[in-house]
Design an enzyme around this catalytic site. Structure first.
Site, PDB file in Angstrom:
ATOM      1  N   LYS A 122      11.873 -25.280   5.968  1.00  0.00           N
ATOM      2  CA  LYS A 122      12.321 -26.277   6.951  1.00  0.00           C
ATOM      3  C   LYS A 122      12.357 -27.627   6.230  1.00  0.00           C
ATOM      4  O   LYS A 122      11.332 -28.245   5.999  1.00  0.00           O
ATOM      5  CB  LYS A 122      11.319 -26.337   8.121  1.00  0.00           C
ATOM      6  CG  LYS A 122      11.895 -26.780   9.423  1.00  0.00           C
ATOM      7  CD  LYS A 122      12.063 -28.207   9.720  1.00  0.00           C
ATOM      8  CE  LYS A 122      11.188 -29.322   9.539  1.00  0.00           C
ATOM      9  NZ  LYS A 122      11.949 -30.597   9.574  1.00  0.00           N
TER      10      LYS A 122
ATOM     11  N   CYS B  57       4.106 -39.731  -2.948  1.00  0.00           N
ATOM     12  CA  CYS B  57       2.688 -39.517  -2.598  1.00  0.00           C
ATOM     13  C   CYS B  57       1.776 -39.917  -3.741  1.00  0.00           C
ATOM     14  O   CYS B  57       0.634 -40.283  -3.514  1.00  0.00           O
ATOM     15  CB  CYS B  57       2.467 -38.056  -2.232  1.00  0.00           C
ATOM     16  SG  CYS B  57       3.049 -36.919  -3.491  1.00  0.00           S
TER      17      CYS B  57
ATOM     18  N   GLU C 216      -0.335 -30.622   1.286  1.00  0.00           N
ATOM     19  CA  GLU C 216      -0.166 -31.700   0.299  1.00  0.00           C
ATOM     20  C   GLU C 216       0.150 -32.961   1.091  1.00  0.00           C
ATOM     21  O   GLU C 216       1.235 -33.085   1.671  1.00  0.00           O
ATOM     22  CB  GLU C 216       0.970 -31.374  -0.677  1.00  0.00           C
ATOM     23  CG  GLU C 216       0.751 -30.118  -1.504  1.00  0.00           C
ATOM     24  CD  GLU C 216      -0.322 -30.257  -2.573  1.00  0.00           C
ATOM     25  OE1 GLU C 216      -0.861 -31.365  -2.746  1.00  0.00           O
ATOM     26  OE2 GLU C 216      -0.643 -29.251  -3.207  1.00  0.00           O
TER      27      GLU C 216
HETATM   28  P1  TAP Z   1       5.907 -35.971   8.000  1.00  0.00           P
HETATM   29  O1  TAP Z   1       6.375 -36.822   9.076  1.00  0.00           O
HETATM   30  O2  TAP Z   1       4.517 -35.461   8.043  1.00  0.00           O
HETATM   31  O3  TAP Z   1       6.968 -34.773   7.894  1.00  0.00           O
HETATM   32  C1  TAP Z   1       6.902 -33.776   6.905  1.00  0.00           C
HETATM   33  C2  TAP Z   1       7.629 -32.534   7.402  1.00  0.00           C
HETATM   34  O4  TAP Z   1       6.927 -31.992   8.526  1.00  0.00           O
HETATM   35  C3  TAP Z   1       9.053 -32.780   7.889  1.00  0.00           C
HETATM   36  O5  TAP Z   1       9.851 -31.687   7.551  1.00  0.00           O
HETATM   37  C4  TAP Z   1       8.863 -32.874   9.390  1.00  0.00           C
HETATM   38  O6  TAP Z   1      10.018 -32.615  10.149  1.00  0.00           O
HETATM   39  C5  TAP Z   1       7.816 -31.815   9.620  1.00  0.00           C
HETATM   40  N1  TAP Z   1       7.073 -31.936  10.875  1.00  0.00           N
HETATM   41  C6  TAP Z   1       6.890 -33.034  11.637  1.00  0.00           C
HETATM   42  N2  TAP Z   1       6.158 -32.721  12.727  1.00  0.00           N
HETATM   43  C7  TAP Z   1       5.870 -31.414  12.661  1.00  0.00           C
HETATM   44  C8  TAP Z   1       5.145 -30.507  13.486  1.00  0.00           C
HETATM   45  N3  TAP Z   1       4.556 -30.890  14.609  1.00  0.00           N
HETATM   46  N4  TAP Z   1       5.054 -29.204  13.108  1.00  0.00           N
HETATM   47  C9  TAP Z   1       5.614 -28.790  11.970  1.00  0.00           C
HETATM   48  N5  TAP Z   1       6.331 -29.605  11.130  1.00  0.00           N
HETATM   49  C10 TAP Z   1       6.445 -30.898  11.481  1.00  0.00           C
HETATM   50  O7  TAP Z   1       5.970 -36.683   6.573  1.00  0.00           O
HETATM   51  P2  TAP Z   1       7.175 -37.509   5.946  1.00  0.00           P
HETATM   52  O8  TAP Z   1       7.209 -38.858   6.531  1.00  0.00           O
HETATM   53  O9  TAP Z   1       8.404 -36.690   5.968  1.00  0.00           O
HETATM   54  O10 TAP Z   1       6.719 -37.580   4.410  1.00  0.00           O
HETATM   55  C11 TAP Z   1       5.971 -38.609   3.912  1.00  0.00           C
HETATM   56  C12 TAP Z   1       4.513 -38.216   3.751  1.00  0.00           C
HETATM   57  O11 TAP Z   1       4.401 -37.057   2.948  1.00  0.00           O
HETATM   58  C13 TAP Z   1       3.677 -39.256   3.042  1.00  0.00           C
HETATM   59  O12 TAP Z   1       2.431 -39.413   3.691  1.00  0.00           O
HETATM   60  C14 TAP Z   1       3.473 -38.674   1.658  1.00  0.00           C
HETATM   61  O13 TAP Z   1       2.326 -39.132   0.970  1.00  0.00           O
HETATM   62  C15 TAP Z   1       3.424 -37.235   1.951  1.00  0.00           C
HETATM   63  N6  TAP Z   1       3.775 -36.487   0.758  1.00  0.00           N
HETATM   64  C16 TAP Z   1       2.799 -35.834   0.094  1.00  0.00           C
HETATM   65  C17 TAP Z   1       3.117 -35.150  -1.073  1.00  0.00           C
HETATM   66  C18 TAP Z   1       2.061 -34.410  -1.798  1.00  0.00           C
HETATM   67  S1  TAP Z   1       2.560 -33.344  -2.894  1.00  0.00           S
HETATM   68  N7  TAP Z   1       0.795 -34.594  -1.556  1.00  0.00           N
HETATM   69  C19 TAP Z   1       4.418 -35.162  -1.551  1.00  0.00           C
HETATM   70  C20 TAP Z   1       5.385 -35.851  -0.846  1.00  0.00           C
HETATM   71  C21 TAP Z   1       5.056 -36.510   0.332  1.00  0.00           C
HETATM   72  P3  TAP Z   1      11.006 -33.814  10.605  1.00  0.00           P
HETATM   73  O14 TAP Z   1      11.801 -34.147   9.423  1.00  0.00           O
HETATM   74  O15 TAP Z   1      11.821 -33.261  11.712  1.00  0.00           O
HETATM   75  O16 TAP Z   1      10.107 -34.938  11.057  1.00  0.00           O
END
Ligand code: TAP
Length: 454
Positions: free
Chosen positions: A154, A263, A229
């Site tokens: 997804k 991240c 992650e």
């Molecule tokens: P999120 O808002 O957490 O979204 C991540 C993914 O989860 C998206 O595909 C999102 O879908 C989905 N999602 C949202 N709500 C969900 C639910 N209730 N159930 C299942 N899936 C759900 O994060 P983001 O803003 O996209 O990414 C940024 C964050 O990711 C930052 O905090 C960053 O540090 C972290 N990150 C961590 C890493 C590692 S390796 N530690 C790497 C990259 C990013 P939608 O797109 O529809 O919202």
């Protein structure tokens, strides 16, 4: 059928309209994965390996197309986007060696012998964020497929284009029906269904700590396997004996790569007080040199932020009167631009210093000695990444052991390599990806006792 629109973050123009997968369509995809599961598990190791290599070759052959999609749909600079497509191919190729090396053990015991088997865990749901749509997809996909699991990915709603294309390339490369499917759509619909459906046996989630917590609670209901992650607030620690020029020259990359939407961003620079002023003098031209602009240009180093909402969130960390030491440049006009911004001096409770900004904003803070540096670095709920700059090998090792974080680099700004394990401490996550042991996260150990009698 409901759809969503992918915007070009550099121009605000529409790039594509993508169908949004419903709960019923998610269930149908899970049923296809269930149907594919047994044959994929039972495929000869050499056959699975050959298919992964063919998949890697197909990704390689489409590097330019995939990079173009990431430039348009995510605003990544083209050089970086090419690297990201290459990373997917490399990770698939790296794990293509694994099916033929899924060894068990034989353990002599009284009255017989035990043998162990590494069995695939089952259907894997891979939930990917928008910041690195290709590499993060690949890091879960490679080992999950190699271990014999069907995968349903997804992608983030904002950035589904490269994942969709990579799903098509998997089919073109010969992966059987149902073995790898990509379902664009909402996290609250598709992502949630993958968490809730009993046939999905493992979730790999990369994203915010907040959503990660909810997913962990959801997986707990079925005791579902989970890799998380999550966020970070990593420190770049510069000691007085370091190669200051090199530390200052690379500090912008360490935090402003991918416009800080990383991240692993070293968004806190901790500098020993005796060299603080000299470091800042060297950092300023390095920040001003960062080439911010059209992501399609080969010399661009930093593109826009992902969306207008995200830019507003990043900007809230730099309110009027914020202690801006200096800034780089950013284009005017359409696009979600935000100039690289250096804050100093910051208060210890400034949210820009304590929270994950996920944008091109860095706080620079002085420290007194080694103990102070470690204390400041660890004073965060996160523990994902970080760097240590020193010429003293003993100190490099001492501080590496003392900083509570999963991935560190000494005298280098980067710590992510697919040959080595990757993952966070504390609230940055649970479990490890990449490296030679990643298949442990996608297999269950089965233990069989064979009685040998007399
Ligand atoms: P999120 O808002 O957490 O979204 C991540 C993914 O989860 C998206 O595909 C999102 O879908 C989905 N999602 C949202 N709500 C969900 C639910 N209730 N159930 C299942 N899936 C759900 O994060 P983001 O803003 O996209 O990414 C940024 C964050 O990711 C930052 O905090 C960053 O540090 C972290 N990150 C961590 C890493 C590692 S390796 N530690 C790497 C990259 C990013 P939608 O797109 O529809 O919202």
């Amino acid at each position: 059928m409901s759809t969503f629109t992918v915007l070009n973050p550099a121009t605000e123009e529409t790039v594509a309209t993508v169908p949004s997968t419903s709960v019923e369509e998610t269930d149908a995809a899970i049923a296809r994965a269930v149907a594919a599961r047994e044959a994929w598990r039972a495929a000869g190791p050499g056959d699975r390996a050959a298919l992964l290599r063919a998949f890697a070759d197909a990704v390689d052959a489409h590097t330019e197309e995939l990079a173009g999609l990431e430039v348009a749909g995510s605003g990544h600079p083209v050089g970086q986007a090419r690297w990201e497509a290459g990373n997917v191919a490399n990770v698939l190729r790296y794990y293509s060696a694994a099916p033929e090396r899924l060894f068990g053990k034989q353990i002599p015991v009284p009255g017989g012998v035990n043998v162990t088997f590494q069995e695939p865990v089952g259907i894997v749901g891979l939930i990917v964020p928008w910041n690195f749509p290709m590499p993060i997809l690949g890091w879960g996909l490679g080992p999950a497929l190699a271990a014999g699991n069907p995968v349903i990915a997804k992608p983030a709603e904002r950035t589904p284009l490269t994942a969709i294309r990579i799903g098509e390339l998997a089919r073109e490369a010969g992966l059987p029906d149902g073995v790898f499917q990509v379902l664009p759509g909402k996290g609250s619909v598709v992502g949630q269904r993958l968490v809730d459906h009993e046939a999905v046996r493992k979730i790999v989630f990369t994203g915010s700590t907040e959503v990660g917590r909810q997913i962990m609670a959801g997986c707990a209901r079925q005791v579902k396997r989970l890799t998380l992650e999550l966020g970070g607030k990593s420190a770049n620690i510069v000691f007085a004996d370091a190669d200051l020029e090199q530390a200052a020259a690379t500090a912008p990359q360490a935090v402003f790569d991918n416009a800080g939407q990383d991240c692993c961003a070293r968004s806190r620079i901790l500098v020993q007080r005796s060299v603080f002023d000299r470091f800042m003098e060297m950092l300023e031209p390095a920040v001003k040199r960062v080439a911010v602009g059209d992501p399609a240009r080969p010399d661009t180093e930093m593109g826009p932020l992902i969306s207008a909402e995200h830019r507003a969130r990043v900007a809230s960390y730099v309110p009027a009167g914020a202690p801006v030491a200096f800034r780089g440049s950013a284009p005017d006009g359409p696009g979600y631009w935000f100039a690289p911004t250096v804050l100093a001096p910051v208060r210890p409770d400034d949210p820009a210093y304590t929270e994950e900004v996920f944008g091109p904003v860095v706080a620079v803070v002085p420290f007194e000695d080694e103990a102070d540096a470690v204390k400041l670095a660890n004073d965060t709920p996160y523990g994902l990444s970080g760097s240590i700059w020193t010429q003293n090998l003993g100190r490099a090792l001492r501080v590496s052991r003392a900083v509570e974080t999963g991935n560190l680099s000494v005298n280098s700004h980067s710590s992510v390599r697919y040959w080595t394990p990757f993952g966070g401490f504390k609230q940055s996550g649970l479990g490890r990806e990449l490296g030679p042991d990643a298949l442990d996260a996608f297999t269950e150990t089965k233990n069989v006792f064979i009685a040998t009698g007399e």
